[in-house]
Scaffold this active site. Sequence first.
Site, mmCIF file in Angstrom:
data_model
loop_
_atom_site.group_PDB
_atom_site.id
_atom_site.type_symbol
_atom_site.label_atom_id
_atom_site.label_comp_id
_atom_site.label_asym_id
_atom_site.label_seq_id
_atom_site.Cartn_x
_atom_site.Cartn_y
_atom_site.Cartn_z
ATOM 1 N N HIS A 47 26.853 66.965 61.618
ATOM 2 C CA HIS A 47 25.629 66.269 60.256
ATOM 3 C C HIS A 47 25.965 65.200 59.419
ATOM 4 O O HIS A 47 25.752 64.411 58.501
ATOM 5 C CB HIS A 47 24.193 67.219 59.721
ATOM 6 C CG HIS A 47 23.978 68.005 58.873
ATOM 7 N ND1 HIS A 47 25.112 68.774 58.780
ATOM 8 C CD2 HIS A 47 24.599 67.751 57.082
ATOM 9 C CE1 HIS A 47 25.141 69.893 57.994
ATOM 10 N NE2 HIS A 47 25.208 68.353 56.790
HETATM 11 C C1 UD1 Z 1 21.420 65.958 52.950
HETATM 12 C C2 UD1 Z 1 22.742 66.560 52.007
HETATM 13 C C3 UD1 Z 1 23.703 67.477 52.863
HETATM 14 C C4 UD1 Z 1 23.151 68.925 53.481
HETATM 15 C C5 UD1 Z 1 22.231 68.272 54.252
HETATM 16 C C6 UD1 Z 1 21.386 69.989 55.032
HETATM 17 C C7 UD1 Z 1 23.088 65.390 50.173
HETATM 18 C C8 UD1 Z 1 23.572 64.603 49.474
HETATM 19 N N1 UD1 Z 1 23.163 65.801 50.958
HETATM 20 O O1 UD1 Z 1 22.005 65.932 54.085
HETATM 21 O O2 UD1 Z 1 24.539 68.222 51.878
HETATM 22 O O3 UD1 Z 1 24.245 70.422 54.262
HETATM 23 O O4 UD1 Z 1 21.431 67.703 53.751
HETATM 24 O O5 UD1 Z 1 20.953 69.231 56.257
HETATM 25 O O6 UD1 Z 1 22.101 65.896 49.513
HETATM 26 N N2 UD1 Z 1 15.550 62.459 57.124
HETATM 27 C C9 UD1 Z 1 14.408 62.986 58.147
HETATM 28 N N3 UD1 Z 1 13.729 63.808 57.813
HETATM 29 C C10 UD1 Z 1 14.112 64.927 56.519
HETATM 30 C C11 UD1 Z 1 14.897 64.887 56.183
HETATM 31 C C12 UD1 Z 1 15.848 63.234 56.728
HETATM 32 O O7 UD1 Z 1 14.373 62.370 58.975
HETATM 33 O O8 UD1 Z 1 13.230 65.803 56.722
HETATM 34 C C13 UD1 Z 1 16.477 61.677 57.632
HETATM 35 C C14 UD1 Z 1 16.630 60.465 57.115
HETATM 36 O O9 UD1 Z 1 16.693 59.362 58.227
HETATM 37 C C15 UD1 Z 1 17.653 59.767 56.548
HETATM 38 C C16 UD1 Z 1 18.924 61.018 56.687
HETATM 39 O O10 UD1 Z 1 17.962 62.134 57.296
HETATM 40 O O11 UD1 Z 1 18.363 59.479 55.004
HETATM 41 C C17 UD1 Z 1 19.184 61.778 55.571
HETATM 42 O O12 UD1 Z 1 18.836 62.619 55.003
HETATM 43 P P1 UD1 Z 1 19.665 62.668 53.106
HETATM 44 O O13 UD1 Z 1 18.413 63.695 52.804
HETATM 45 O O14 UD1 Z 1 19.968 61.997 53.056
HETATM 46 O O15 UD1 Z 1 20.381 63.419 53.790
HETATM 47 P P2 UD1 Z 1 20.883 65.030 55.468
HETATM 48 O O16 UD1 Z 1 22.365 63.804 55.884
HETATM 49 O O17 UD1 Z 1 20.697 65.547 55.635
HETATM 50 N N1 UDP Z 2 19.870 75.980 61.017
HETATM 51 C C1 UDP Z 2 18.677 75.948 62.015
HETATM 52 N N2 UDP Z 2 18.791 74.899 62.031
HETATM 53 C C2 UDP Z 2 19.140 74.295 62.921
HETATM 54 C C3 UDP Z 2 20.466 74.536 62.665
HETATM 55 C C4 UDP Z 2 20.712 75.153 61.292
HETATM 56 O O1 UDP Z 2 17.498 76.754 61.066
HETATM 57 O O2 UDP Z 2 18.898 73.160 64.082
HETATM 58 C C5 UDP Z 2 20.187 76.970 59.937
HETATM 59 C C6 UDP Z 2 21.086 77.297 59.933
HETATM 60 O O3 UDP Z 2 21.301 78.725 60.439
HETATM 61 C C7 UDP Z 2 22.067 77.095 58.527
HETATM 62 C C8 UDP Z 2 20.989 76.019 57.942
HETATM 63 O O4 UDP Z 2 20.520 76.058 58.556
HETATM 64 O O5 UDP Z 2 21.111 78.497 57.593
HETATM 65 C C9 UDP Z 2 22.307 75.065 57.441
HETATM 66 O O6 UDP Z 2 22.029 73.973 57.719
HETATM 67 P P1 UDP Z 2 22.521 72.658 57.208
HETATM 68 O O7 UDP Z 2 23.356 73.082 58.033
HETATM 69 O O8 UDP Z 2 21.761 71.584 57.993
HETATM 70 O O9 UDP Z 2 23.291 72.691 55.778
HETATM 71 P P2 UDP Z 2 24.814 72.992 55.736
HETATM 72 O O10 UDP Z 2 24.729 74.109 55.611
HETATM 73 O O11 UDP Z 2 25.971 72.169 56.156
HETATM 74 O O12 UDP Z 2 23.971 71.785 53.627
#
Ligand code: UD1
Ligand code: UDP
Length: 358
Positions: A204
């Site tokens: 992601h």
């Molecule tokens: C965010 C964090 C990243 C973390 C990740 C965990 C920042 C800068 N990034 O990235 O460090 O690894 O979360 O998963 O804080 N969206 C949905 N539903 C949701 C949330 C998001 O559909 O519940 C979609 C929206 O289109 C949104 C996009 O995902 O624009 C990205 O979401 P965002 O929270 O901005 O960044 P992540 O890529 O999730």
């Molecule tokens: N995770 C989950 N379901 C998924 C993908 C990830 O429960 O479909 C859990 C995973 O086991 C880990 C955490 O989410 O504990 C990692 O989150 P993510 O990769 O979104 O964020 P990051 O760690 O890169 O910030």
Amino acid sequence: MIAIVLGTRPEIIKCAPVVLEAMRRGESVGIIHTGQHYSPEMDATFFHELNLPAPVAHAHVGSHPAGKQIGLMMQRLAEIFDEIKPRVVMVEGDTNSVLAGALAAYKADIPVAHLEAGLRSDDWAMPEEANRVLTDRISKWLFCPTEVQRERLRQEAIAHDGVSVVGNTIVDASLHYAKVAYDKSDIAERLKITNRPYALLTMHRPSNVDEPERLRAITAALDAAASRLGQRIVFPVHPRTRSALERHGVTLGGAFLTTEPLGYLDLLRLQSSADVVLTDSGGIQEEACVLRVPCVTLRENTERPETLHVGSNVLHFAADGASLEQAIRMMMAKPNDWRNPFGDGTTSSRVLDILGRA
Ligand code: UD1
Ligand code: UDP
């Protein structure tokens, strides 16, 4: 009250052991949710599975460009702090919610505790790097997973009494819930992959999914490598990735088996039984190490160098099937008897021993 400000999936998972341990100890603790993640499969599922109490306050900020998102979070958190008056605000990790929570608390003269302090990728193209550095600078308590971060903070002239090495709560969470998952999750049966070789993929990061050329190339390379290895690629697709695949019109090859984002028990069950984990997630690099599953990280750098040092993880950024296949084979051939550098699963207790008497 110790207020735990969180907003995304990994923060919910990594803060859960602290919240639950605080409740066991009779500490006053409350979750304040920024609303950065809000889809049920990125948010409510984890509150339910991990038996977390509902947030005491919710900022409902949602998705916006970073500046607006952080600004809105700070504004709403300032109002919430004013009402709740926490004695400590704890944040975990490096997301926009973390920076907003730390900065809003600091400006309200509330001491900040940063769990997972001192991590650095030295890659300032990552949105998380600035969040890490800025949060560490304004925190009173900096909870480092290992000595690597304490040393890095020392180099940055952050070496006060508040810095401590406590391990990572991902060990508390993953060891406990992997056992629960073993009994409760039937994801392998649901996906019909019982006794079949597969890799678990999560991806992601903007560096992999935001640009169409990179997304097309890396998914093609993954498909080619898996086909040669005779593996399926089980791929729970993050919402950011789902929308990038659709927006850029990228279709996935035959090796992929995609799902919605999974709950924690299903994800742990799939991870534990995978031949290999392919990921750009921070938390999954750690979890794979703890669960003793070899990991190939699809990035040029990592803020988790311990996983490289102990041999559970390797970096591989090139988007070509042959070299990716080689990296996967190399990791699968290794004995998985590496040392877990992230502690013994008592991190939440150590954190509360310190914050409890603060
Ligand atoms: C965010 C964090 C990243 C973390 C990740 C965990 C920042 C800068 N990034 O990235 O460090 O690894 O979360 O998963 O804080 N969206 C949905 N539903 C949701 C949330 C998001 O559909 O519940 C979609 C929206 O289109 C949104 C996009 O995902 O624009 C990205 O979401 P965002 O929270 O901005 O960044 P992540 O890529 O999730
Ligand atoms: N995770 C989950 N379901 C998924 C993908 C990830 O429960 O479909 C859990 C995973 O086991 C880990 C955490 O989410 O504990 C990692 O989150 P993510 O990769 O979104 O964020 P990051 O760690 O890169 O910030």
